[in-house]
Design a protein around this motif. Structure first.
Motif, mmCIF file in Angstrom:
data_model
loop_
_atom_site.group_PDB
_atom_site.id
_atom_site.type_symbol
_atom_site.label_atom_id
_atom_site.label_comp_id
_atom_site.label_asym_id
_atom_site.label_seq_id
_atom_site.Cartn_x
_atom_site.Cartn_y
_atom_site.Cartn_z
ATOM 1 N N ASP A 89 -2.386 15.673 -5.502
ATOM 2 C CA ASP A 89 -3.864 15.920 -5.294
ATOM 3 C C ASP A 89 -3.962 17.664 -5.075
ATOM 4 N N MET B 289 0.933 -1.338 -0.014
ATOM 5 C CA MET B 289 -0.129 0.019 -0.025
ATOM 6 C C MET B 289 1.041 1.143 0.054
ATOM 7 N N SER C 162 1.855 5.268 0.343
ATOM 8 C CA SER C 162 1.247 6.416 1.509
ATOM 9 C C SER C 162 1.913 7.606 1.028
ATOM 10 N N THR D 208 -3.286 7.385 1.838
ATOM 11 C CA THR D 208 -3.216 6.448 0.896
ATOM 12 C C THR D 208 -3.275 6.852 -0.317
ATOM 13 N N ILE D 209 -2.326 6.478 -1.142
ATOM 14 C CA ILE D 209 -2.448 6.937 -2.714
ATOM 15 C C ILE D 209 -2.575 5.733 -3.545
ATOM 16 N N ALA D 210 -3.197 5.906 -4.853
ATOM 17 C CA ALA D 210 -3.227 4.925 -5.629
ATOM 18 C C ALA D 210 -2.080 4.680 -6.609
ATOM 19 N N GLU D 211 -1.315 5.828 -6.843
ATOM 20 C CA GLU D 211 -0.068 6.128 -7.491
ATOM 21 C C GLU D 211 0.705 7.268 -6.945
ATOM 22 N N ARG D 212 1.855 7.561 -7.292
ATOM 23 C CA ARG D 212 2.987 8.430 -6.865
ATOM 24 C C ARG D 212 2.673 9.571 -7.712
ATOM 25 N N GLU E 250 6.666 9.605 -0.627
ATOM 26 C CA GLU E 250 5.570 8.708 -0.934
ATOM 27 C C GLU E 250 6.630 7.578 -1.154
#
Length: 130
Positions: free
Chosen positions: A116, A1, A3, A80-84, A51
């Motif tokens: 983001d 996962m 982060s 939590t992130i899906a991609e960098r 990240e």
């Protein structure tokens, strides 16, 4: 996962050479740990985006918090992130323009597009404070 952490800290006595040394160490050590991100330093404060895998980033945050070269580490955001947002940056120093008027424009150009919007806003706000 994956982060992503965004933190600020204070380092009023840190010279340019020491900041360069921190960046060099990050460029050396972060790829092996799978950590990417960016660093801003305004002459007094750091703002850093990290990240990577949750365990690696959390361990690095512990090291950073214990580092005597700066104080007052405060996490602004942790998610939590899906991609960098910074997949190719072992640790990029994002320069803050001298002119406050040009800082926002420079950062909007230099910050990764995948950030983001809320995180981007915190970074830009940090940079235009001084």
């Amino acid at each position: 996962m994956l982060s992503q952490y965004l933190y600020i800290s204070t380092a009023p006595t840190l010279g340019r050479d020491e900041v360069e040394s921190i960046l060099a160490a990050s460029a050396r050590n972060n790829p092996a740990r799978g950590i990417t991100g960016l660093l801003l330093f305004n002459g007094r404060n750091f703002l850093q985006l990290l990240e990577g895998e949750e365990g690696e980033v959390a361990a690095l945050m512990e090291t950073i918090t214990a580092d005597p070269r700066h104080a007052g580490v405060s996490v602004l955001d942790c998610r939590t992130i899906a991609e960098r947002a910074c997949p190719n940056w072992a640790m990029k120093r994002v320069m803050i323009a001298e002119s406050i008027d040009s800082r926002r424009e420079t950062l909007e150009r230099d910050l990764p597009q995948g950030l983001d919007p809320e995180v981007r806003k915190m970074i830009v706000n940090f940079a235009v404070l001084n």
